[in-house]
Design a protein around this motif. Structure first.
Motif, mmCIF file in Angstrom:
data_model
loop_
_atom_site.group_PDB
_atom_site.id
_atom_site.type_symbol
_atom_site.label_atom_id
_atom_site.label_comp_id
_atom_site.label_asym_id
_atom_site.label_seq_id
_atom_site.Cartn_x
_atom_site.Cartn_y
_atom_site.Cartn_z
ATOM 1 N N ARG A 417 0.773 -1.240 0.082
ATOM 2 C CA ARG A 417 0.041 0.165 0.192
ATOM 3 C C ARG A 417 1.049 1.055 -0.157
ATOM 4 O O ARG A 417 0.555 2.208 0.823
ATOM 5 C CB ARG A 417 -1.176 -0.017 1.344
ATOM 6 C CG ARG A 417 -1.819 -1.034 1.098
ATOM 7 C CD ARG A 417 -2.862 -1.083 2.115
ATOM 8 N NE ARG A 417 -3.804 -2.295 2.238
ATOM 9 C CZ ARG A 417 -4.022 -3.152 3.276
ATOM 10 N NH1 ARG A 417 -3.152 -2.717 4.605
ATOM 11 N NH2 ARG A 417 -4.479 -4.209 3.386
ATOM 12 N N LEU A 418 1.641 1.176 -0.800
ATOM 13 C CA LEU A 418 2.607 2.343 -1.080
ATOM 14 C C LEU A 418 2.532 2.790 -2.594
ATOM 15 O O LEU A 418 2.196 1.832 -3.335
ATOM 16 C CB LEU A 418 3.971 2.350 -0.548
ATOM 17 C CG LEU A 418 4.362 2.280 0.853
ATOM 18 C CD1 LEU A 418 5.565 1.841 1.375
ATOM 19 C CD2 LEU A 418 3.840 3.601 1.626
ATOM 20 N N VAL A 422 7.664 6.132 -4.610
ATOM 21 C CA VAL A 422 8.462 6.364 -3.514
ATOM 22 C C VAL A 422 9.791 5.371 -3.672
ATOM 23 O O VAL A 422 10.591 5.722 -2.538
ATOM 24 C CB VAL A 422 7.616 5.583 -2.318
ATOM 25 C CG1 VAL A 422 6.489 6.325 -2.094
ATOM 26 C CG2 VAL A 422 7.594 4.222 -2.166
ATOM 27 N N PHE A 430 10.445 8.601 5.212
ATOM 28 C CA PHE A 430 9.170 7.810 5.693
ATOM 29 C C PHE A 430 9.135 7.638 7.003
ATOM 30 O O PHE A 430 10.237 7.973 7.700
ATOM 31 C CB PHE A 430 9.521 6.448 4.856
ATOM 32 C CG PHE A 430 9.736 6.429 3.462
ATOM 33 C CD1 PHE A 430 8.379 6.142 2.461
ATOM 34 C CD2 PHE A 430 10.969 6.273 2.971
ATOM 35 C CE1 PHE A 430 8.598 6.202 1.221
ATOM 36 C CE2 PHE A 430 10.947 6.233 1.469
ATOM 37 C CZ PHE A 430 9.944 6.294 0.658
ATOM 38 N N SER A 431 8.176 7.704 7.322
ATOM 39 C CA SER A 431 7.681 7.212 8.872
ATOM 40 C C SER A 431 8.190 5.678 9.266
ATOM 41 O O SER A 431 8.586 5.061 8.301
ATOM 42 C CB SER A 431 6.155 7.490 9.054
ATOM 43 O OG SER A 431 5.456 6.420 8.459
ATOM 44 N N GLN A 434 6.004 3.199 7.512
ATOM 45 C CA GLN A 434 6.342 3.037 6.138
ATOM 46 C C GLN A 434 7.617 2.611 5.794
ATOM 47 O O GLN A 434 7.608 1.486 4.893
ATOM 48 C CB GLN A 434 6.245 4.347 5.532
ATOM 49 C CG GLN A 434 5.201 5.039 5.469
ATOM 50 C CD GLN A 434 5.066 6.603 4.919
ATOM 51 O OE1 GLN A 434 5.927 7.098 5.274
ATOM 52 N NE2 GLN A 434 4.076 7.091 4.185
ATOM 53 N N ARG A 435 8.489 2.610 6.535
ATOM 54 C CA ARG A 435 9.981 1.679 6.577
ATOM 55 C C ARG A 435 9.706 0.509 6.954
ATOM 56 O O ARG A 435 10.237 -0.471 6.132
ATOM 57 C CB ARG A 435 10.953 2.378 7.472
ATOM 58 C CG ARG A 435 11.482 3.964 7.054
ATOM 59 C CD ARG A 435 12.861 4.157 7.751
ATOM 60 N NE ARG A 435 12.467 4.569 9.280
ATOM 61 C CZ ARG A 435 12.146 6.042 9.604
ATOM 62 N NH1 ARG A 435 12.387 6.702 8.562
ATOM 63 N NH2 ARG A 435 12.031 6.131 10.947
ATOM 64 N N ARG A 437 6.995 -1.385 6.199
ATOM 65 C CA ARG A 437 6.432 -1.640 5.036
ATOM 66 C C ARG A 437 7.580 -1.945 3.840
ATOM 67 O O ARG A 437 7.479 -3.139 3.028
ATOM 68 C CB ARG A 437 5.220 -0.741 4.418
ATOM 69 C CG ARG A 437 4.073 -0.640 5.455
ATOM 70 C CD ARG A 437 3.318 0.472 4.839
ATOM 71 N NE ARG A 437 2.056 0.484 5.982
ATOM 72 C CZ ARG A 437 0.977 0.368 5.599
ATOM 73 N NH1 ARG A 437 0.677 -0.304 4.484
ATOM 74 N NH2 ARG A 437 -0.025 0.499 6.603
ATOM 75 N N VAL A 464 -0.458 1.663 13.446
ATOM 76 C CA VAL A 464 0.581 1.517 12.333
ATOM 77 C C VAL A 464 0.669 -0.173 12.549
ATOM 78 O O VAL A 464 0.690 -1.044 11.626
ATOM 79 C CB VAL A 464 1.942 2.008 12.399
ATOM 80 C CG1 VAL A 464 2.799 1.395 11.551
ATOM 81 C CG2 VAL A 464 1.597 3.435 12.274
#
Length: 543
Positions: A417-418, A422, A430-431, A434-435, A437, A464
């Motif tokens: 889901r990115l 990116v 990234f948060s 996100q990292r 993921r 998250v």
């Protein structure tokens, strides 16, 4: 552990009033925090809650005078015992740190100097802030080591950080923070990476020493169980703004704001479900009698033999998630590393269908079939390479053409889901969620059949964490991979695991379906783990 409310007549030790801290130009918002106001009284614990990026750690850094140069306070004040630290000079801040305020950081291996003995790191504080002689300082360090319940204080005084367990390292950091008995203690996620029993001991230790010295504690955490155990007051932050605040029970049991209710609903419940049986005919992974022995030291010193794991056997099937739980030092991560062939087991046999042996080309094929997602995405991704370069590196090393590997990386972005764009960005952009993921995508890029998740969600905030757990379940359903899930969080284990293995001192003490192990444990050790889970008595989670 029961909180003891502080007397409201005492003057606040920490006062934060209308605090605003600006972000650099071009950031996703103007302020890291804006309009923040709260007090911390002597003997009181105030917890800051919120998702990653809400500004919790920025407030802590500002209070300690540790803000990076890119962040600038633009309004408000922070007072410690009546003195505005935002207006203090660097020399004055150095004098205040340790003596009047101290901080316990999240990751003790980052907070401690790896080439300095532990005793010397605590002694450094006394040498800087007192006139005690070397012998008196040593006695005081050994006394604080005993006070924080470190075993063999003399040995640990001369030990390096890497020679201690995670819980012991965190106790060293707490000893550094408390040795001068500061009026204010700031704890930034100090128990995130610890198992439930060590976590309970650290929380009890902080609470005990706080009550003994009347210390004011500002406690930052994303773990609602920890909040339930230790907080007096709670402040909820969202994107740098103060959403809700009040007494612990009022915020946790009767939240007023939708954001607070969302966070509470995202907390995993200890409520395993009976899952459909797995096709057990052909395991993806078959580990038999795995053992690992470490031998340290050499003549003329004392040699030590540590049996990190012994006689561990497990099978993992397609579409199945097997969890391994236990305390720090139980051997769960050692077993995971042996299975992934990151370290060589001393004993036993690890088999994957279609791969015979563990040398040369067979070793390479094995590692492609078994991939790992580690706990800390900050250390898993190379900060000097784009995330796209990191993701395609594995497949390219295994012989996949670069163009095909990049195409696969773009497909994986949709899976986690990115956006494909990116891939051209760096990890720092990234948060934390996100990292993580991206780390999952990197592991999946090699098209493994077995995914080992070693504490892959322990450092993430609850919302998250909930997203990553759902993502892993979705990926498993799509790709029929087997997941070996290493965790110290029994609530998380109950949400994702089909079967559970409980380890203690390197051996399996209990195993079975997650439903049976968590709700009807046979062994006393398993019951101890369940009893140590924070937040007993609070019904977290939706439904």
């Amino acid at each position: 552990m029961t909180s003891t409310p502080s007397t409201t007549s005492a003057a606040p030790c920490l006062v934060v009033r209308d605090l605003a801290i600006d972000l650099p130009a071009g950031a996703d918002r103007a302020h890291a925090v804006h309009g923040i106001s709260f007090d911390v009284l002597p003997g009181q614990v105030v917890c800051l809650l919120g998702e990653s990026g809400s500004g919790k750690s920025v407030i802590a850094q500002a209070a300690m005078g540790l803000l990076p140069a890119s962040l600038r306070p633009s309004a408000g004040r922070i007072e410690v015992q009546g003195e505005d630290v935002l207006a203090a000079s660097p020399a004055r801040l150095r004098a205040l740190r340790g003596a009047r305020m101290a901080m316990v950081f999240q990751e003790p291996m980052t907070a401690l100097n790896p080439v300095m003995r532990c005793g010397a790191q605590v002694d450094e504080i006394l040498a800087e802030h007192t006139t005690l002689g070397a012998a008196a300082r040593r006695q005081r360090v050994l006394a604080i080591f005993e006070r924080v319940r470190l075993p063999e204080p003399q040995r640990i005084y001369d030990a390096y950080p890497h020679q201690l367990s995670g819980g012991q390292r965190q106790r060293i950091v707490i000893a550094i923070a408390l040795i001068l008995r500061p009026a204010l203690l700031i704890c930034d996620e100090p128990t995130t990476a610890l198992d439930v029993t060590t976590q309970a001991e650290i929380l009890a230790l902080i609470r005990e020493m706080q009550q003994e010295n009347g210390t004011a504690v500002l406690f930052i955490t994303h773990d609602f169980g920890v909040v339930a155990d230790i907080a007096d007051q709670v402040v909820v932050l969202q994107l740098g703004r103060q959403v809700e605040s009040g007494p612990k029970d009022e915020v946790l049991r009767r939240p007023k704001e939708a954001y607070t209710r969302m966070l509470l609903d995202a907390v995993p419940r200890l409520a395993p479900v009976l899952r459909a049986p797995i096709d057990a005919r052909a395991p993806l992974l078959d580990a038999r009698g795995v053992g690992k022995v470490y031998r340290t030291g050499s003549w003329p010193g004392k040699r030590r033999t540590v049996h990190a794991a012994a006689d561990v056997s497990l099978k993992l099937h397609a579409g199945e998630t097997v969890g391994i739980v236990g305390e720090s030092g139980s051997g769960k991560s050692t077993v995971a590393r042996c299975i992934a062939r990151l370290i060589e087991p001393t004993d036993g046999d690890i088999r994957v269908p279609g791969i015979e042996g563990s040398r040369g080309a067979q070793r390479s094929a094995f590692r492609r079939m078994v991939q790992v997602v580690f706990q800390d995405p900050n250390r898993s991704l190379n900060p000097r390479r784009t995330v796209g370069q990191s993701i395609v590196e594995g497949p390219v090393n295994f012989g996949v053409p670069h163009a095909k590997a990049w195409q696969r990386a773009e497909e994986l972005m949709a899976l986690v889901r990115l956006q494909p764009e990116v891939l051209h960005r760096y990890p720092s952009e990234f948060s934390g969620g996100q990292r993580q993921r991206l780390c999952i995508a990197r592991a999946l890029a090699c098209e493994p059949r077995v995914l080992i998740a070693d504490e892959a969600v322990s450092a993430l905030d609850v919302s998250v964490q909930d997203q990553i757990l759902k993502l892993l379940a979705e990926i498993q359903q799509r790709l029929s991979i087997g997941i070996l899930f290493i965790t110290h969080d029994l609530r998380v284990a109950s949400q994702i695991c089909d079967r559970l293995i409980v380890m203690h001192k390197g051996r399996i003490v209990e195993q079975g379906s997650a439903h049976d192990v968590l709700l009807s444990p046979r062994e006393a050790y398993t019951r101890t783990l369940l009893a140590a889970a924070p937040g007993q008595g609070y019904a977290f989670g939706a439904g």
